[in-house]
Scaffold this motif. Structure first.
Motif, PDB file in Angstrom:
ATOM      1  N   VAL A 341      61.138  -5.657  26.969  1.00  0.00           N
ATOM      2  CA  VAL A 341      60.814  -4.705  25.904  1.00  0.00           C
ATOM      3  C   VAL A 341      60.469  -3.349  26.498  1.00  0.00           C
ATOM      4  O   VAL A 341      60.867  -2.299  25.971  1.00  0.00           O
ATOM      5  CB  VAL A 341      59.642  -5.249  25.058  1.00  0.00           C
ATOM      6  N   GLU A 342      59.742  -3.354  27.599  1.00  0.00           N
ATOM      7  CA  GLU A 342      59.338  -2.096  28.227  1.00  0.00           C
ATOM      8  C   GLU A 342      60.543  -1.265  28.645  1.00  0.00           C
ATOM      9  O   GLU A 342      60.589  -0.056  28.419  1.00  0.00           O
ATOM     10  CB  GLU A 342      58.444  -2.382  29.439  1.00  0.00           C
ATOM     11  N   ARG A 343      61.537  -1.902  29.259  1.00  0.00           N
ATOM     12  CA  ARG A 343      62.733  -1.179  29.712  1.00  0.00           C
ATOM     13  C   ARG A 343      63.541  -0.667  28.521  1.00  0.00           C
ATOM     14  O   ARG A 343      64.058   0.453  28.534  1.00  0.00           O
ATOM     15  CB  ARG A 343      63.605  -2.075  30.576  1.00  0.00           C
ATOM     16  N   ARG A 344      63.682  -1.489  27.482  1.00  0.00           N
ATOM     17  CA  ARG A 344      64.439  -1.064  26.298  1.00  0.00           C
ATOM     18  C   ARG A 344      63.733   0.086  25.591  1.00  0.00           C
ATOM     19  O   ARG A 344      64.372   1.047  25.144  1.00  0.00           O
ATOM     20  CB  ARG A 344      64.622  -2.246  25.350  1.00  0.00           C
ATOM     21  N   ALA A 345      62.415  -0.008  25.494  1.00  0.00           N
ATOM     22  CA  ALA A 345      61.654   1.073  24.863  1.00  0.00           C
ATOM     23  C   ALA A 345      61.734   2.343  25.698  1.00  0.00           C
ATOM     24  O   ALA A 345      61.827   3.448  25.153  1.00  0.00           O
ATOM     25  CB  ALA A 345      60.209   0.637  24.670  1.00  0.00           C
ATOM     26  N   ARG A 346      61.702   2.191  27.021  1.00  0.00           N
ATOM     27  CA  ARG A 346      61.785   3.365  27.884  1.00  0.00           C
ATOM     28  C   ARG A 346      63.116   4.076  27.711  1.00  0.00           C
ATOM     29  O   ARG A 346      63.179   5.313  27.663  1.00  0.00           O
ATOM     30  CB  ARG A 346      61.588   2.944  29.346  1.00  0.00           C
ATOM     31  N   LEU A 347      64.202   3.309  27.612  1.00  0.00           N
ATOM     32  CA  LEU A 347      65.512   3.932  27.403  1.00  0.00           C
ATOM     33  C   LEU A 347      65.540   4.688  26.079  1.00  0.00           C
ATOM     34  O   LEU A 347      66.001   5.846  26.023  1.00  0.00           O
ATOM     35  CB  LEU A 347      66.609   2.869  27.427  1.00  0.00           C
ATOM     36  N   ALA A 348      65.043   4.062  25.022  1.00  0.00           N
ATOM     37  CA  ALA A 348      65.032   4.738  23.717  1.00  0.00           C
ATOM     38  C   ALA A 348      64.165   5.995  23.759  1.00  0.00           C
ATOM     39  O   ALA A 348      64.538   7.036  23.202  1.00  0.00           O
ATOM     40  CB  ALA A 348      64.529   3.771  22.639  1.00  0.00           C
ATOM     41  N   MET A 349      63.034   5.917  24.434  1.00  0.00           N
ATOM     42  CA  MET A 349      62.162   7.080  24.551  1.00  0.00           C
ATOM     43  C   MET A 349      62.862   8.221  25.273  1.00  0.00           C
ATOM     44  O   MET A 349      62.810   9.385  24.849  1.00  0.00           O
ATOM     45  CB  MET A 349      60.878   6.706  25.300  1.00  0.00           C
ATOM     46  N   ASP A 350      63.533   7.911  26.383  1.00  0.00           N
ATOM     47  CA  ASP A 350      64.196   8.961  27.152  1.00  0.00           C
ATOM     48  C   ASP A 350      65.395   9.538  26.406  1.00  0.00           C
ATOM     49  O   ASP A 350      65.694  10.732  26.543  1.00  0.00           O
ATOM     50  CB  ASP A 350      64.617   8.428  28.526  1.00  0.00           C
ATOM     51  N   MET A 351      66.067   8.713  25.622  1.00  0.00           N
ATOM     52  CA  MET A 351      67.143   9.255  24.787  1.00  0.00           C
ATOM     53  C   MET A 351      66.568  10.205  23.746  1.00  0.00           C
ATOM     54  O   MET A 351      67.146  11.266  23.458  1.00  0.00           O
ATOM     55  CB  MET A 351      67.897   8.108  24.114  1.00  0.00           C
ATOM     56  N   GLY A 352      65.411   9.844  23.191  1.00  0.00           N
ATOM     57  CA  GLY A 352      64.744  10.754  22.259  1.00  0.00           C
ATOM     58  C   GLY A 352      64.357  12.061  22.929  1.00  0.00           C
ATOM     59  O   GLY A 352      64.527  13.144  22.361  1.00  0.00           O
TER      60      GLY A 352
END
Length: 415
Positions: A341-352
């Motif tokens: 979850v941490e890695r997936r959330a990090r990717l979404a955050m960086d795309m944002g």
């Protein structure tokens, strides 16, 4: 600042303000955690400064308001929550645990008659700590580590000699989890302490690769502290030792390669934070080469190293360098569904963050909301996420929609 003329005008303004203060290029660079070459490139109009957080850093170093540097910049950003005396962390209990000597009472008693440790129970507890860390569930982690850390510290000192290597390993893994969590909660001073204790415990475990995993956590703490010279030194010495080890091995272990690749990724972050574009890209390239040798997504030492995580980090590095278009292009091709979850959330955050840099507010908000759905703690506590949300609100002004305002309120990121 998209044109050469705009960059040169900005650079001249920076140079003029610096000279008015009687500060040398290298002195200003050191004060804001950048390199002299980066500062020189900014003043010559070679290096653009597009991110508001970097702009604010530069303005603070020069002692001027944002709009003195960039008249078109939004209003001043408020002090981040992590710098506020009112900030309370989910890891407050864990911070108390690592304050001072872990078990002073053991120093004053006879431990010869101590009972053997319950190793299966302790293994389960440490694995659980890492599950909570990967899930960004910091309050639960802090509550779990409150009793676990002193217990491990006690049995490491009192258990029979035959059990101490494995207990030291469990203690090192626990401190590594704690260091990783402190970094994500932007508490790098505590992360430094935890990583240092992880290194000491790893040496006693007889598992040398665990020392390198602990060094990785230490480097992350140095980056958050803006001790980029220390971060580079620690990571480079570890990389050199690992590279010699893997080159000398006919068939290097996947575990050693995972560590090597992870350290290349953190070195890319170090160089990106220092504004060294070429060096950052070089380290990403070396991480990609190492990921090809590993050939699969793994989770050795809870690093989640592999081809997918390498690309996730490449997105983050591109955002840090201000290359939003590249970050979006790479990020759209990543399938992170098999990672934590941490890695997936990090990717979404960086795309944002990338879309926010391009002033594409709708896409930025969608990705930040996606990241929040995956890991509310990450978005509500991560400085970069909160800065991106604040930027979106500032740019939108009175036109900011209810979804954006609600997200900013939940993350305490309202201007």
């Amino acid at each position: 600042m998209s044109t050469p003329e705009e960059r040169k005008a900005f650079g001249s303004r920076v140079a003029e303000l610096r000279k008015q203060r009687g500060v040398k290029q290298d002195e200003l660079a050191a004060a804001i955690g950048r390199t002299s070459s980066w500062m020189s490139q900014v003043e010559r109009g070679v290096q653009p400064v597009n991110r508001l957080d970097v702009l604010r850093l530069l303005a603070d170093g020069l002692g001027v308001p944002l709009r003195t540097l960039r008249p078109d910049a939004p209003a001043e950003l408020p002090t981040p929550r992590s710098e506020s005396a009112e900030h309370a962390s989910d890891l407050d209990q864990a911070r108390l645990v690592i304050s001072g000597h872990p078990v002073p009472e053991v120093l004053l008693v006879d431990t010869a008659a101590s009972r053997p440790a319950d190793l299966p129970e302790l293994r389960t507890a440490v694995d659980r700590a890492w599950e909570l860390t990967h899930g960004n569930r910091f309050a639960e982690l802090s509550a779990a580590l409150g009793p676990l850390v002193p217990r491990l510290e006690r049995v490491v000192r009192t258990a029979p000699d035959r059990e101490r290597p494995e207990l030291s390993l469990l203690l090192s893994r626990t401190y590594q989890a704690l260091s990783a969590a402190f970094v994500r909660q932007d508490e790098p001073d505590a992360a430094w302490i935890a990583a240092d204790r992880a290194i000491q415990a790893a040496e006693k475990s007889g598992e040398p690769l665990q020392v390198f995993a602990s060094i990785f956590r230490l480097v992350q703490a140095f980056v958050r502290l803006r001790r980029l010279d220390q971060a580079e030194h620690a990571a480079t010495t570890a990389v050199n030792a690992l590279r010699q080890h893997t080159d000398d091995s006919a068939v290097p272990s996947a575990e050693a390669l995972s560590l090597l690749g992870s350290l290349h990724l953190v070195l890319a972050l170090v160089h990106a934070r220092a504004g060294n574009r070429a060096e950052a890209r070089g380290e990403i390239g070396r991480a990609r080469e190492t990921a090809q040798r590993v050939a699969a997504d793994r989770n050795d030492f809870n690093l989640e190293f592999g081809p997918t995580n390498t690309e996730i980090q490449a997105v983050s590095i591109a955002v840090d360098l201000g290359d939003a278009g590249e970050a979006i292009e790479v990020g759209q091709q990543i399938d992170a569904s098999a990672l934590s979850v941490e890695r997936r959330a990090r990717l979404a955050m960086d795309m944002g963050r990338a879309y926010a840099q391009r002033r594409q507010s709708g896409e930025a908000l969608a990705y930040l909301l996606q990241a929040e759905a995956l890991s509310p703690e990450l978005i509500h506590t991560h400085v970069a996420a909160r800065n991106a949300i604040r930027e979106l609100v500032l740019v939108a002004g009175r036109a900011a929609g209810p979804e954006l305002k609600a997200l900013a309120e939940r993350a305490d990121a309202l201007p």
